[in-house]
Design an enzyme around this catalytic site. Structure first.
Site, PDB file in Angstrom:
ATOM      1  N   ASP A  52      35.596  37.107  21.389  1.00  0.00           N
ATOM      2  CA  ASP A  52      34.539  37.512  22.437  1.00  0.00           C
ATOM      3  C   ASP A  52      34.996  38.773  23.202  1.00  0.00           C
ATOM      4  OD1 ASP A  52      32.734  35.695  21.712  1.00  0.00           O
ATOM      5  OD2 ASP A  52      33.889  34.059  23.011  1.00  0.00           O
ATOM      6  N   ASP A  54      34.198  40.726  26.330  1.00  0.00           N
ATOM      7  CA  ASP A  54      33.430  40.824  27.443  1.00  0.00           C
ATOM      8  C   ASP A  54      33.796  42.152  28.113  1.00  0.00           C
ATOM      9  OD1 ASP A  54      32.326  38.446  27.000  1.00  0.00           O
ATOM     10  OD2 ASP A  54      33.778  37.252  28.117  1.00  0.00           O
ATOM     11  N   ASP A 134      39.425  33.288  37.370  1.00  0.00           N
ATOM     12  CA  ASP A 134      40.198  32.027  37.437  1.00  0.00           C
ATOM     13  C   ASP A 134      41.328  31.903  37.368  1.00  0.00           C
ATOM     14  OD1 ASP A 134      39.820  32.716  34.633  1.00  0.00           O
ATOM     15  OD2 ASP A 134      38.564  30.817  33.987  1.00  0.00           O
TER      16      ASP A 134
END
Length: 399
Positions: A52, A54, A134
């Protein structure tokens, strides 16, 4: 602690999606910053093919929309999310955040004027956005044009040492969003990372807060952790930390009551899922749920004279879960139990009386995938699976 100036590393990334690069180039041509961020950068540094891609930018969502008419604006937690569609793929393009968004922040109303909201959003710096993320290895930014990784939080060193470290004050992070527990275990297991001691201690405290998360979120995160080829190490760590009890208490109570054979069976199924994943076989969430339930059903006592491997114990799973706040997860639970109950007909073979019913079911392909995991986990007869596949191919069904 955010560094005043970023550390940088010059790297040539070979696995970058060409459409992601085209999006970055259009952002930069429009006068905006644009970086790859998160898992794709982490995985490149750790030697895993990125999936992915991003993108983080200092453009607001409405400005992104002007550059990409094919994009879609979505309501986020106090902000507007952007999905850019290109080359048959969807790319997340997010505005740099000045502050971390608390997990309890409600989503914008579905009927909100997203363009108007986007125009009021405060844009952060790359350093501020990094601190809002995070884990340090997820807070690395890649400037494609310069071929440089930007690091404001020590993520480059953690990637080199293969350490997973929470940003900010770990206890507060896990208290704010206990679902980080699943993500931490999942990333560490999939990428062979060691969880940093302070992060691990905060993670243990986060487990105690997991019951405050809605059950659909807990179920989703648990089943997501059983994907990606690391189901077995995730389950071992979940059991060690008490995550299973906090996620699905009735199932864990049943697992404990059935004793070591049930736990060993569950691990065998998880290891089989991991082997199938390594061979390119992907299971959907309901099939993964069925693979969690099936070892318990196989060990559960059945009424005298009840035939079949799954018997009525499969149907008893839903009442057993009735005390949970199921909400949006109820269809998933029913789907998983239906796949479980289909195993009895599949085990009878393609020539049995019930074969026609199971072959005509829209769940057939998923049920057959669960059978494949069962055979892999129990060293069952592969001829049975081959028989079903041959019969399905002859009838034009996709197995």
């Amino acid at each position: 602690m955010v560094q005043a100036a970023p550390q940088t590393a010059t790297r040539a990334f070979s696995g970058i999606d060409a459409d992601a690069v085209a999006i970055l180039q259009r952002l930069q041509a429009g006068g905006f910053q644009g970086y790859l961020v998160g898992g794709c950068v982490r995985d490149e540094l750790l030697g895993h093919p990125p999936k992915d891609f991003d993108i983080a930018t200092n453009a607001r969502a409405d400005q992104v929309q002007e550059l990409f008419p094919e994009c879609r604006l979505l309501p986020g937690r106090g902000s507007v999310l952007v999905h850019v569609h290109r080359g048959g793929k969807v790319f997340d393009v997010a505005t740099l955040r000045p502050l971390r968004t608390p997990a309890g922040t409600p989503l914008l109303a579905p009927d909100a004027d997203l363009v108007a909201v986007a125009r009021t959003v405060e844009v952060g710096t790359v350093a501020q956005d990094a601190e809002s993320r995070d884990f340090s290895v997820n807070a690395l930014y890649y400037d494609v044009a310069a071929g440089q990784v930007l690091d404001f939080v020590g993520g480059l060193a953690d990637a080199r040492e293969r350490v997973l470290r929470s940003l900010g004050e770990p206890t507060l992070r896990f208290r704010d969003d206990p679902s980080l527990v699943y993500r931490a275990v999942r990333i560490a297991a999939r990428r062979a990372l060691t969880i940093e001691p302070r992060t691990l201690e905060a993670l243990r405290e986060g487990v105690a807060a997991l019951p405050t998360c809605p059950f659909p979120l807990r179920a989703h995160e648990l089943l997501e952790s059983l994907d990606g080829g690391a189901a077995a190490p995730c389950l071992r760590r979940f059991r060690e930390l008490g995550v299973l009890e906090a996620t699905m208490p009735p199932l864990m109570m049943l697992l404990e009551r059935l004793g070591p054979p049930a736990w060993n069976g569950l691990l065998a199924f998880a290891e089989a899922m991991d082997r199938l994943h390594g061979r390119g076989r992907k299971l959907g969430p309901a099939a993964r749920l069925a693979c969690v339930l099936l070892p318990l059903v196989r060990q559960a006592p059945r009424p005298p004279g009840t035939p079949g491997e799954t018997a009525s114990a499969a149907g008893a799973m839903l009442p057993m879960l009735a005390g949970l706040d199921q909400g949006a997860a109820l269809p998933l639970l029913k789907h998983g139990v239906a796949l479980l109950e289909a195993q009895q007909a599949l085990l009878a073979g393609p020539g049995a009386l019930a074969a026609g019913t199971v072959r005509s079911s829209p769940l057939f392909a998923e049920a057959l995938a669960v059978l494949e995991v069962t055979i892999e986990a129990t060293n069952g007869p592969r001829e049975l699976l081959e028989g079903w596949s041959t019969r399905s191919a002859a009838e034009g069904r996709v197995a």
